[in-house]
Write a protein that holds these residues in place. Structure first.
Motif: not given
Length: 264
Positions: A1-6, A45-46, A52-53, A80-84
């Protein structure tokens, strides 16, 4: 599962300094915080990642490069990742342009759902989540106070929404944009002691307009279509502080104050 948080970083309005003589906010050295609604969204999300690992959590923010330390702080909490997304051309962009810029990055990304806050402290228009959803052609719900985690195993998700006088359950198809309010009470975890100095720079992706490819007249002030009808300056009244001692006189002052306010 992938979750993107703004995520958006805003001035800490609960601890600001105010010049009562000039009736203006003192902006020098203003501390930034993660917008409270966004903090609740990321906390959820966390929480899912803990359960769910195999969950991958990415945060996306549009801001100056100066917020990188704040992103690092969130990465140390098991993100896991940050996009700026950062470019001088984007300065002055209204909610319409901001939504276009963020949506252009998201349209090529894979995700199960996108999480946002419902409101931001420094704007409170609540435009961006719905505008991004419209641009991505997916569904969106605001004022979410609870997400039913057991529903995540399906192709849809069940949420509880605050509808002012009552709460209502909705089922929404994935992928979608879920906008969570601070009334949800989801709490962002603290950084673990062993991760306080963790080097997370390799997990930050910085994107400029060179990658996103907008023309100058599409972004910033020139591309912004919002027309402000009227503005006003909110005046703050200086509150007098009363200090009392822990004696009979002080107790009497506190009792009278509480009684005048109707608490006793």
């Amino acid at each position: 599962m992938k979750i993107i948080c703004l995520c958006k970083f805003v001035p800490d309005v609960d601890n600001f300094k105010y010049d009562y003589e000039k009736n203006v906010l003192v902006r020098e050295n203003v501390k930034l915080i993660l917008n409270p609604d966004d903090a609740c969204a990321l906390a959820f999300a966390l929480r899912i990642k803990e359960k769910y690992k195999d969950t991958f959590v990415e945060i996306v923010s549009m801001a100056p490069l100066s917020i990188i330390p704040y992103l690092e702080d969130l990465l140390r909490r098991n993100v896991d990742k940050a996009t700026l997304i950062s470019d001088r051309l984007y300065a002055g962009s209204d909610t319409y342009v901001t939504s276009k810029i963020i949506a252009r990055y998201l349209e090529d990304e894979e995700y199960d759902f996108i999480l946002t806050g419902t409101h931001s402290l420094d704007g409170d228009t609540a435009h961006i989540p719905s505008q991004i959803a419209e641009l991505l052609q997916i569904a969106q719900l605001s004022n979410i106070v609870k997400v039913y985690e057991e529903s995540l195993d399906n192709d849809s998700i069940v949420v509880q929404v605050d509808c002012e006088k009552n709460t209502t359950k909705y089922e929404i198809a994935l992928p979608c944009v879920l906008s969570i309010g601070k009334e949800s009470k989801y709490k962002l975890p603290f950084i673990k002691y062993k991760d306080l100095e963790l080097d997370v720079k390799d997990r930050i992706l910085v994107l400029s307009n060179e990658e996103l490819g907008f023309s100058e007249n599409e972004v910033g002030l020139e591309g912004s279509l919002t027309k402000v009808n009227r503005t006003y300056t909110k005046e703050f009244l200086k509150k007098e502080k009363v200090t009392v001692h822990n004696d009979d006189e002080g107790i009497e002052v506190v009792y009278k104050f509480l009684k005048d306010k109707g608490f006793v």
